[in-house]
Design a protein around this motif. Sequence first.
Motif, PDB file in Angstrom:
ATOM      1  N   GLU A 273       5.840  35.118 -29.391  1.00 34.48           N
ATOM      2  CA  GLU A 273       5.380  35.401 -28.047  1.00 34.48           C
ATOM      3  C   GLU A 273       3.943  34.905 -27.914  1.00 34.48           C
ATOM      4  O   GLU A 273       3.099  35.197 -28.776  1.00 34.48           O
ATOM      5  CB  GLU A 273       5.445  36.895 -27.750  1.00 34.48           C
ATOM      6  CG  GLU A 273       5.061  37.252 -26.323  1.00 34.48           C
ATOM      7  CD  GLU A 273       5.254  38.723 -25.994  1.00 34.48           C
ATOM      8  OE1 GLU A 273       4.650  39.200 -24.998  1.00 34.48           O
ATOM      9  OE2 GLU A 273       5.999  39.412 -26.726  1.00 34.48           O
ATOM     10  N   LEU A 274       3.678  34.146 -26.860  1.00 39.55           N
ATOM     11  CA  LEU A 274       2.356  33.548 -26.705  1.00 39.55           C
ATOM     12  C   LEU A 274       1.995  33.393 -25.239  1.00 39.55           C
ATOM     13  O   LEU A 274       2.833  33.578 -24.352  1.00 39.55           O
ATOM     14  CB  LEU A 274       2.301  32.192 -27.425  1.00 39.55           C
ATOM     15  CG  LEU A 274       3.416  31.158 -27.174  1.00 39.55           C
ATOM     16  CD1 LEU A 274       3.309  30.525 -25.804  1.00 39.55           C
ATOM     17  CD2 LEU A 274       3.409  30.089 -28.256  1.00 39.55           C
ATOM     18  N   GLU A 275       0.732  33.052 -25.012  1.00 39.38           N
ATOM     19  CA  GLU A 275       0.247  32.752 -23.678  1.00 39.38           C
ATOM     20  C   GLU A 275      -0.378  31.366 -23.658  1.00 39.38           C
ATOM     21  O   GLU A 275      -0.991  30.934 -24.642  1.00 39.38           O
ATOM     22  CB  GLU A 275      -0.805  33.768 -23.224  1.00 39.38           C
ATOM     23  CG  GLU A 275      -0.234  35.073 -22.729  1.00 39.38           C
ATOM     24  CD  GLU A 275      -1.306  36.003 -22.189  1.00 39.38           C
ATOM     25  OE1 GLU A 275      -0.926  37.023 -21.591  1.00 39.38           O
ATOM     26  OE2 GLU A 275      -2.509  35.720 -22.363  1.00 39.38           O
ATOM     27  N   VAL A 276      -0.232  30.695 -22.520  1.00 45.71           N
ATOM     28  CA  VAL A 276      -0.854  29.399 -22.299  1.00 45.71           C
ATOM     29  C   VAL A 276      -1.818  29.540 -21.124  1.00 45.71           C
ATOM     30  O   VAL A 276      -1.463  30.103 -20.077  1.00 45.71           O
ATOM     31  CB  VAL A 276       0.203  28.317 -22.000  1.00 45.71           C
ATOM     32  CG1 VAL A 276      -0.477  26.996 -21.645  1.00 45.71           C
ATOM     33  CG2 VAL A 276       1.143  28.134 -23.185  1.00 45.71           C
ATOM     34  N   ASP A 277      -3.020  29.026 -21.316  1.00 52.92           N
ATOM     35  CA  ASP A 277      -4.000  28.984 -20.228  1.00 52.92           C
ATOM     36  C   ASP A 277      -3.762  27.696 -19.443  1.00 52.92           C
ATOM     37  O   ASP A 277      -4.001  26.602 -19.961  1.00 52.92           O
ATOM     38  CB  ASP A 277      -5.411  29.002 -20.802  1.00 52.92           C
ATOM     39  CG  ASP A 277      -6.492  29.065 -19.722  1.00 52.92           C
ATOM     40  OD1 ASP A 277      -6.190  28.741 -18.562  1.00 52.92           O
ATOM     41  OD2 ASP A 277      -7.635  29.418 -20.064  1.00 52.92           O
TER      42      ASP A 277
END
Length: 784
Positions: free
Chosen positions: A643-647
Amino acid sequence: MGVEGIGARVARKEDKRFITGSGRYVDDIRLHGMTYAHFVRSPHPHARVKSIDASEALKLPGVVAVLTGQQLVDDKVGNLICGWMIHSKDGTPMKMGAWPAMAPETVRFVGQAVAVVIGETRNQARDGAEAVVVDYEELPAAADIRAAIAPGAPQLHPEAPGNMIYDWHIGDEAATDAAIKNAAHVVELDLVNNRLVPNAMEPRAAVASYDAAEEHYTLYTTSQNPHVARLVLSAFYNIAPEHKLRVIAPDVGGGFGSKIYIYPEEMVALWASKRVNRPVKWTADRTEAFLTDAHGRDHLTKAEMAFDKDHKITGLRVKTYANLGAYMSLFSSSVPTYLYATLLSGQYVIPNISAEVITVYTNTTPVDAYRGAGRPEASYLLERIMETAARQFKVDPAELRRKNFITQFPYQTPVIMAYDTGDFNASLDAALKAIDYAGFPARKAKAKQDGKLRGIGFSCYIEACGIAPSKAVGSLGAGVGLWESAEVRVNPVGTIEILTGSHSHGQGHETTFAQVVADRLGIPISQVSIVHGDTDKVQFGMGTYGSRSGAVGLSAIVKAMEKVEAKAKKIAAHQLEASVDDIVIEEGQFKVTGTDKAIALPMVALAAYTAHNLPDGMEPGLKEGAFYDPTNFTFPAGAYVCELEVDPATGKTSFINFVAADDFGRLINPMIVEGQVHGGLAQGIGQALLEGAVYDSSGQLLTASFMDYAMPRADDLPSFQLSHTTTLCPGNPLGIKGCGEAGAIGSSAAVINAITDAIGHNRLEMPASPDRVWHAIHQPQAAE
């Protein structure tokens, strides 16, 4: 389980010397009269060597000799070989081009050696090499797969028209074509598996000496399998007869597959030591490592997966082009064939599979096995196309996988492998629980409110380890058997020496191997020493790679231990005047069941060597050996969720969570296993986000230093959540499956699946750098 036995989280015995600077690596070796080698390497990817002028170099202080590739040929030193024969689908053998240790006529990649300077000091050898003048005639180069197979491409080897090494096939082509033709849904995916540089902490090195009086060579080398090195150097390269060559691999600082092979530098060091009649040392600098260590991966693949109306898989068709570089390395031919295509069933029931693999020469560094070796490429392909299918069908990616899982074992895949046991649902359940999958939609919505793109990605991998049995791999083209050997020596006072053909270069064998022995005898691990890495001490062995040391190496030790225990029980029974059937081994003693009669291991050992009171007909001593050849591969498997986030403003990826649920069978030392998984995850995530060897169109390596090649650092990685489900392997006495490569096999797909989930489309290749991700968000066509 004892405090130090099987299953105990024992601190590594070997770490004391490593963390105190007391390790003994090849570059630490100092021999009397030692000289230093520095290689003259080609700056061109493809050129003819017209002449070599060493006159100015020989005038410099400290230069002992300048030796060339032509002299090597004149002394009848053999060419490097590939040890696994592959036949094309038309039955013709692979096209192996000649690879001399130093090029006498033609260089085919930047960094290929043409001469070596031997100097009194390292710097004097380097100065001498800079004074050697080589006149090259540059030739056109083919720097990648597409360039090499294009019409009119430069020809690298006369043996391989069109630069094709082999065109190999596995599976049922007709049945697979029919499955795709009749499918309710067909999912297509084009993939690039990016080229990697191994970058072990310790660069490759060699120290070679020649004893003229004994006509005997000694080689200290950074090898994962010193016995195979001796075999190849003697049988194929004409360096020396086996009994006149000792190969020692002392402490080795990481291998990852790149130190399995015989490289030109070891050959040249041995040959040069006889030429100058003095020991010769060579230690690579980091740029040499980038240019000459065998690279990994580098595939171009088109895959098509067929599904029925209920989303059950009915077929898989794969066509892969694999770049093997300028020459065929020792095991390079097996990596994109039997270590890749045979794993294309993954964890799934796929009735029909057809895979074609075409390997090509390019003017680049040779490519061979790198951590996982074919298995990461197969897993990446399958898990990317499964995720793509779930998105096209608008179904839960976890449930699509679950619907297609293999649940009945043993299971025969359409591509050779017969899986013995497993529980893929258990691993997926553990991963889903750890990641809080049910709560992900809410977390994704919250991230969107904060201006971030959140994604989740799955990867359910399986691998084949402990490559075996020897008869089977021999029928598939392997040039050697893949068994392992062990010898157990119980000394007269009860201390134990284990001689193993496995080799440790970071795996912790000195601890885990001792734990198994200690567990069986009920003694402390301090009483057990592990001997490896020296062909004069260990009779023969096949080394360490492919997560084989536990499943194969430890199994050989157990087989030898069984023989030692059987003899020791007879001695104890004789001493205690009891039946051998009543003897049990507990807490370092041989006890008579149901009584208080016992004799300690040291007394049994002493009795074996004094031989004053042994059973009639028994020979003295307490030492036994064994060879173990597995009956099948082992099949570690697991489920990874990222699980990750991208800016979206910068393209930067930030990890939220990474869960790894693995099934490795029985764990000897869970702490060491977790360390192995952490390392594998770092390399798999490094491939997904950061690492990539890049050549320009002329064949120059643009990423030949850490300034340009991005290695994962601590702050690039998440804190991993690890868990284990267990199904014991039925194919070896310990139930071990292997753990060393899993992290590198399963993690890359999970990361890319998570990023593509976050950005909302599939047009993204590895490494997913911030620049590449930003373009994928804002200019999707430019990201491919």
